[in-house]
Design a protein around this motif. Structure first.
Motif, PDB file in Angstrom:
ATOM      1  N   ASN A  76      38.322  43.757  46.115  1.00 24.56           N
ATOM      2  CA  ASN A  76      38.719  43.518  44.735  1.00 24.56           C
ATOM      3  C   ASN A  76      37.871  42.362  44.185  1.00 24.56           C
ATOM      4  OD1 ASN A  76      40.034  43.382  42.333  1.00 24.56           O
ATOM      5  ND2 ASN A  76      41.952  42.593  43.148  1.00 24.56           N
ATOM      6  N   PRO A  77      36.637  42.635  43.694  1.00 23.37           N
ATOM      7  CA  PRO A  77      35.720  41.564  43.311  1.00 23.37           C
ATOM      8  C   PRO A  77      36.189  40.703  42.137  1.00 23.37           C
ATOM      9  CG  PRO A  77      34.740  43.714  42.893  1.00 23.37           C
ATOM     10  CD  PRO A  77      36.056  43.947  43.546  1.00 23.37           C
ATOM     11  N   GLU A  78      37.050  41.252  41.281  1.00 26.04           N
ATOM     12  CA  GLU A  78      37.521  40.483  40.128  1.00 26.04           C
ATOM     13  C   GLU A  78      38.703  39.590  40.469  1.00 26.04           C
ATOM     14  OE1 GLU A  78      38.220  42.856  36.709  1.00 26.04           O
ATOM     15  OE2 GLU A  78      36.265  43.831  36.834  1.00 26.04           O
ATOM     16  N   GLY A  79      39.531  39.983  41.457  1.00 28.78           N
ATOM     17  CA  GLY A  79      40.741  39.221  41.747  1.00 28.78           C
ATOM     18  C   GLY A  79      41.743  39.406  40.628  1.00 28.78           C
ATOM     19  N   GLY A  80      42.550  38.399  40.364  1.00 25.42           N
ATOM     20  CA  GLY A  80      43.490  38.443  39.252  1.00 25.42           C
ATOM     21  C   GLY A  80      44.909  38.712  39.708  1.00 25.42           C
ATOM     22  N   ILE A  81      45.761  39.037  38.741  1.00 29.81           N
ATOM     23  CA  ILE A  81      47.174  39.276  39.010  1.00 29.81           C
ATOM     24  C   ILE A  81      47.395  40.773  39.149  1.00 29.81           C
ATOM     25  CG2 ILE A  81      49.514  38.991  38.148  1.00 29.81           C
ATOM     26  CD1 ILE A  81      48.426  36.537  36.574  1.00 29.81           C
ATOM     27  N   ILE A  82      47.946  41.177  40.273  1.00 27.03           N
ATOM     28  CA  ILE A  82      48.170  42.593  40.568  1.00 27.03           C
ATOM     29  C   ILE A  82      49.659  42.848  40.732  1.00 27.03           C
ATOM     30  CG2 ILE A  82      47.773  44.408  42.276  1.00 27.03           C
ATOM     31  CD1 ILE A  82      45.098  43.026  42.871  1.00 27.03           C
TER      32      ILE A  82
ATOM     33  N   ASN B 135      61.373  47.274  42.117  1.00 25.63           N
ATOM     34  CA  ASN B 135      61.133  45.969  42.738  1.00 25.63           C
ATOM     35  C   ASN B 135      59.656  45.589  42.652  1.00 25.63           C
ATOM     36  OD1 ASN B 135      61.974  43.610  43.922  1.00 25.63           O
ATOM     37  ND2 ASN B 135      61.817  44.380  45.999  1.00 25.63           N
ATOM     38  N   LYS B 136      59.107  45.688  41.454  1.00 25.94           N
ATOM     39  CA  LYS B 136      57.698  45.334  41.234  1.00 25.94           C
ATOM     40  C   LYS B 136      57.569  43.812  41.222  1.00 25.94           C
ATOM     41  CE  LYS B 136      55.058  48.560  39.087  1.00 25.94           C
ATOM     42  NZ  LYS B 136      53.870  49.042  39.556  1.00 25.94           N
ATOM     43  N   VAL B 137      56.541  43.324  41.939  1.00 25.27           N
ATOM     44  CA  VAL B 137      56.248  41.898  41.982  1.00 25.27           C
ATOM     45  C   VAL B 137      54.787  41.688  41.613  1.00 25.27           C
ATOM     46  CG1 VAL B 137      58.008  41.339  43.691  1.00 25.27           C
ATOM     47  CG2 VAL B 137      55.737  41.986  44.450  1.00 25.27           C
ATOM     48  N   LYS B 138      54.462  40.465  41.173  1.00 31.38           N
ATOM     49  CA  LYS B 138      53.085  40.140  40.818  1.00 31.38           C
ATOM     50  C   LYS B 138      52.480  39.299  41.928  1.00 31.38           C
ATOM     51  CE  LYS B 138      53.834  40.512  35.947  1.00 31.38           C
ATOM     52  NZ  LYS B 138      53.207  40.332  34.690  1.00 31.38           N
ATOM     53  N   ARG B 139      51.292  39.682  42.354  1.00 31.21           N
ATOM     54  CA  ARG B 139      50.563  38.961  43.391  1.00 31.21           C
ATOM     55  C   ARG B 139      49.270  38.406  42.793  1.00 31.21           C
ATOM     56  NH1 ARG B 139      54.301  37.922  45.932  1.00 31.21           N
ATOM     57  NH2 ARG B 139      55.235  39.203  47.514  1.00 31.21           N
ATOM     58  N   HIS B 140      49.013  37.137  43.036  1.00 29.70           N
ATOM     59  CA  HIS B 140      47.776  36.506  42.580  1.00 29.70           C
ATOM     60  C   HIS B 140      46.741  36.704  43.673  1.00 29.70           C
ATOM     61  CE1 HIS B 140      50.859  34.760  40.067  1.00 29.70           C
ATOM     62  NE2 HIS B 140      49.904  34.380  39.227  1.00 29.70           N
TER      63      HIS B 140
END
Length: 106
Positions: free
Chosen positions: A51-57, A39-44
Protein backbone atom coordinates in the motif's frame (compact mmCIF):
# COMPACT_ATOMS: atom_id res chain seq x y z
CA UNK A 1 -18.29 -23.96 16.40
CA UNK A 2 -21.77 -24.03 14.89
CA UNK A 3 -21.34 -20.94 12.70
CA UNK A 4 -19.30 -21.40 9.54
CA UNK A 5 -18.09 -19.22 6.67
CA UNK A 6 -20.77 -17.79 4.33
CA UNK A 7 -23.56 -18.21 6.92
CA UNK A 8 -26.06 -15.35 7.13
CA UNK A 9 -26.02 -14.01 10.70
CA UNK A 10 -27.53 -11.19 12.74
CA UNK A 11 -25.76 -9.37 15.56
CA UNK A 12 -27.74 -9.88 18.79
CA UNK A 13 -25.62 -7.85 21.24
CA UNK A 14 -23.28 -4.86 21.27
CA UNK A 15 -23.01 -1.60 19.33
CA UNK A 16 -24.03 -3.21 16.04
CA UNK A 17 -27.12 -5.01 17.38
CA UNK A 18 -29.65 -5.78 14.63
CA UNK A 19 -27.24 -5.64 11.70
CA UNK A 20 -27.20 -8.58 9.29
CA UNK A 21 -24.34 -9.87 7.22
CA UNK A 22 -22.45 -12.82 5.82
CA UNK A 23 -19.60 -14.43 7.77
CA UNK A 24 -16.33 -13.76 5.93
CA UNK A 25 -14.01 -15.60 8.29
CA UNK A 26 -14.16 -17.76 11.43
CA UNK A 27 -11.39 -17.49 14.02
CA UNK A 28 -11.57 -20.81 15.92
CA UNK A 29 -8.72 -20.05 18.33
CA UNK A 30 -10.48 -17.01 19.82
CA UNK A 31 -14.15 -17.96 19.14
CA UNK A 32 -14.69 -14.90 16.98
CA UNK A 33 -16.13 -14.22 13.51
CA UNK A 34 -15.67 -11.46 10.94
CA UNK A 35 -18.97 -10.35 9.41
CA UNK A 36 -19.27 -8.29 6.21
CA UNK A 37 -20.10 -4.59 6.76
CA UNK A 38 -20.37 -5.01 10.56
CA UNK A 39 -18.00 -3.65 13.24
CA UNK A 40 -16.02 -1.48 10.81
CA UNK A 41 -12.90 0.11 12.29
CA UNK A 42 -10.38 2.59 10.90
CA UNK A 43 -6.72 1.62 10.73
CA UNK A 44 -3.93 4.14 10.16
CA UNK A 45 -1.61 2.40 7.72
CA UNK A 46 1.99 3.43 7.15
CA UNK A 47 3.08 3.46 3.48
CA UNK A 48 4.48 0.08 2.37
CA UNK A 49 5.16 -1.81 -0.86
CA UNK A 50 1.68 -3.33 -0.76
CA UNK A 51 0.00 0.00 0.00
CA UNK A 52 2.37 2.77 -1.23
CA UNK A 53 0.05 5.64 -0.27
CA UNK A 54 -0.77 4.49 3.27
CA UNK A 55 -3.56 6.47 4.90
CA UNK A 56 -6.69 5.56 6.82
CA UNK A 57 -8.28 2.25 5.83
CA UNK A 58 -11.67 0.92 6.95
CA UNK A 59 -11.91 -2.80 7.64
CA UNK A 60 -14.13 -5.20 9.55
CA UNK A 61 -13.05 -6.22 13.03
CA UNK A 62 -14.00 -9.52 14.64
CA UNK A 63 -17.04 -10.09 16.88
CA UNK A 64 -17.34 -12.79 19.52
CA UNK A 65 -19.45 -15.68 18.27
CA UNK A 66 -21.80 -15.39 21.28
CA UNK A 67 -22.90 -11.97 19.97
CA UNK A 68 -24.19 -13.30 16.64
CA UNK A 69 -27.00 -15.70 15.77
CA UNK A 70 -27.67 -17.61 12.58
CA UNK A 71 -30.65 -16.43 10.52
CA UNK A 72 -33.31 -19.10 10.00
CA UNK A 73 -33.64 -19.72 6.23
CA UNK A 74 -37.41 -20.17 6.52
CA UNK A 75 -38.53 -17.33 8.83
CA UNK A 76 -35.60 -14.91 8.59
CA UNK A 77 -35.38 -14.68 12.39
CA UNK A 78 -32.41 -15.55 14.64
CA UNK A 79 -32.13 -19.23 15.54
CA UNK A 80 -29.82 -21.64 17.27
CA UNK A 81 -28.20 -24.57 15.49
CA UNK A 82 -28.34 -28.25 16.37
CA UNK A 83 -26.83 -31.32 14.80
CA UNK A 84 -28.78 -34.40 13.74
CA UNK A 85 -27.37 -37.77 12.72
CA UNK A 86 -24.04 -39.47 13.31
CA UNK A 87 -20.82 -39.78 11.34
CA UNK A 88 -21.30 -39.10 7.63
CA UNK A 89 -25.04 -38.44 8.11
CA UNK A 90 -24.42 -35.52 10.49
CA UNK A 91 -26.36 -32.40 9.42
CA UNK A 92 -26.75 -28.87 10.74
CA UNK A 93 -30.38 -28.01 11.46
CA UNK A 94 -32.04 -24.69 12.40
CA UNK A 95 -33.66 -25.15 15.81
CA UNK A 96 -36.69 -22.91 15.17
CA UNK A 97 -37.89 -24.36 11.86
CA UNK A 98 -36.16 -27.75 11.84
CA UNK A 99 -34.97 -27.02 8.31
CA UNK A 100 -31.58 -28.40 7.24
CA UNK A 101 -28.92 -25.73 6.70
CA UNK A 102 -27.08 -25.87 3.39
CA UNK A 103 -23.36 -26.62 3.25
CA UNK A 104 -21.48 -23.41 2.59
CA UNK A 105 -18.70 -24.50 0.30
CA UNK A 106 -16.23 -21.91 -1.06
Amino acid sequence: MKIVRNDEVIVIAGNHKGKKGKVKRVLHETDRVIVEEVNKVKRHMKPSQVNPEGGIIEKEASIHVSNVALIDPESGKPTRVRFEGNGKDKKRVASKSGKELKKNLV
